[in-house]
Design a protein around this motif. Sequence first.
Motif, PDB file in Angstrom:
ATOM      1  N   GLU A  50       2.418  79.962 -78.531  1.00  0.00           N
ATOM      2  CA  GLU A  50       2.848  78.708 -77.927  1.00  0.00           C
ATOM      3  C   GLU A  50       2.648  77.539 -78.890  1.00  0.00           C
ATOM      4  O   GLU A  50       3.461  76.614 -78.945  1.00  0.00           O
ATOM      5  N   LEU A  51       1.568  77.590 -79.660  1.00  0.00           N
ATOM      6  CA  LEU A  51       1.331  76.545 -80.658  1.00  0.00           C
ATOM      7  C   LEU A  51       2.417  76.536 -81.727  1.00  0.00           C
ATOM      8  O   LEU A  51       2.881  75.472 -82.151  1.00  0.00           O
ATOM      9  N   ILE A  52       2.820  77.711 -82.161  1.00  0.00           N
ATOM     10  CA  ILE A  52       3.800  77.772 -83.246  1.00  0.00           C
ATOM     11  C   ILE A  52       5.164  77.266 -82.785  1.00  0.00           C
ATOM     12  O   ILE A  52       5.911  76.666 -83.565  1.00  0.00           O
ATOM     13  N   VAL A  53       5.480  77.464 -81.503  1.00  0.00           N
ATOM     14  CA  VAL A  53       6.721  76.902 -80.961  1.00  0.00           C
ATOM     15  C   VAL A  53       6.640  75.380 -80.952  1.00  0.00           C
ATOM     16  O   VAL A  53       7.559  74.683 -81.396  1.00  0.00           O
ATOM     17  N   GLN A  54       5.521  74.865 -80.458  1.00  0.00           N
ATOM     18  CA  GLN A  54       5.345  73.416 -80.401  1.00  0.00           C
ATOM     19  C   GLN A  54       5.380  72.804 -81.796  1.00  0.00           C
ATOM     20  O   GLN A  54       6.042  71.785 -82.033  1.00  0.00           O
TER      21      GLN A  54
END
Length: 298
Positions: free
Chosen positions: A98-102
């Motif tokens: 989820e962090l890498i998407v953000q």
Amino acid sequence: MTTVTSYLSLSTLSHSSQTKRTLSSTRFPFPNSDSSRSRFNFSSNSVQAFRPSNPLSKFVIRCSSSVTDIPTVSETKLNFLKAYKRPIPSIYNTVLQELIVQQHLMRYKKSYRYDPVFALGFVTVYDQLMEGYPSDEDRNAIFQAYIKSLNEDPDQYRVDAQKLEEWARVQNSTSLVDFSSKEGEVEGILKDIAQRAGGKGEFSYSRFFAIGLFRLLELANAMEPAILEKLCAALNINKRSVDRDLDVYRNLLSKLVQAKELLREYVDREKKKREERSEPQKANEAITKCLGEQFSGL
């Protein structure tokens, strides 16, 4: 939330006690992305979702950036998986994905420009997330793969974060805010941010930037609400946005603490079960060995 003192300390939060929840119900406040359902068009100047002319079509996400040949979210995630091929425990991997998407959406905005405060914020988040990871070597390898998948330099992130941390440790509430009247490498970095955020250049505020600011305050032991307000004003940053994002970060860390506690309890419980199952087997082996020795002497 209107005060800095209501935030949990980054250095002590991981040791706090929280209400137990099941791992399956633990959710994290980062945007979800399904790359199989979205395609990316980078012709606009902001990130937005819209419906195509065909009402049956999927949503399309527009994301702008000055970088040419901008990758999609799915390509960034694939680059990460190619760079680090070992399995990652789900408690860590869920948040990492989820962090890498953000961060992909931040990275490829037209107004994005790397700065050390942003780097400090991300390094702080990453180190808190990966605290207690089984292998230090793997933790570092995951960090390298993550940043490289975004076409940035992981070593620069670490060096800049360390530089700001060392600087903040020798500051106080007055010197931290008065950076504009002083000379120095970090002071120059903060002046550049203030100029760009004030409209004299490209600046893209983000949650990682807010966390980087809070880390500076924490290390300088300048946690008074008035100091955060003055620092935001000196940097031309909206304090309400900082307050909001730090509150989200606090909630994320609280949920991570709960999840890690549950995982630790589960591992301990399974270990105990294995030991209990092995005790009868060991007893049988000892009896068999003893009887064998006795019969061999007949």
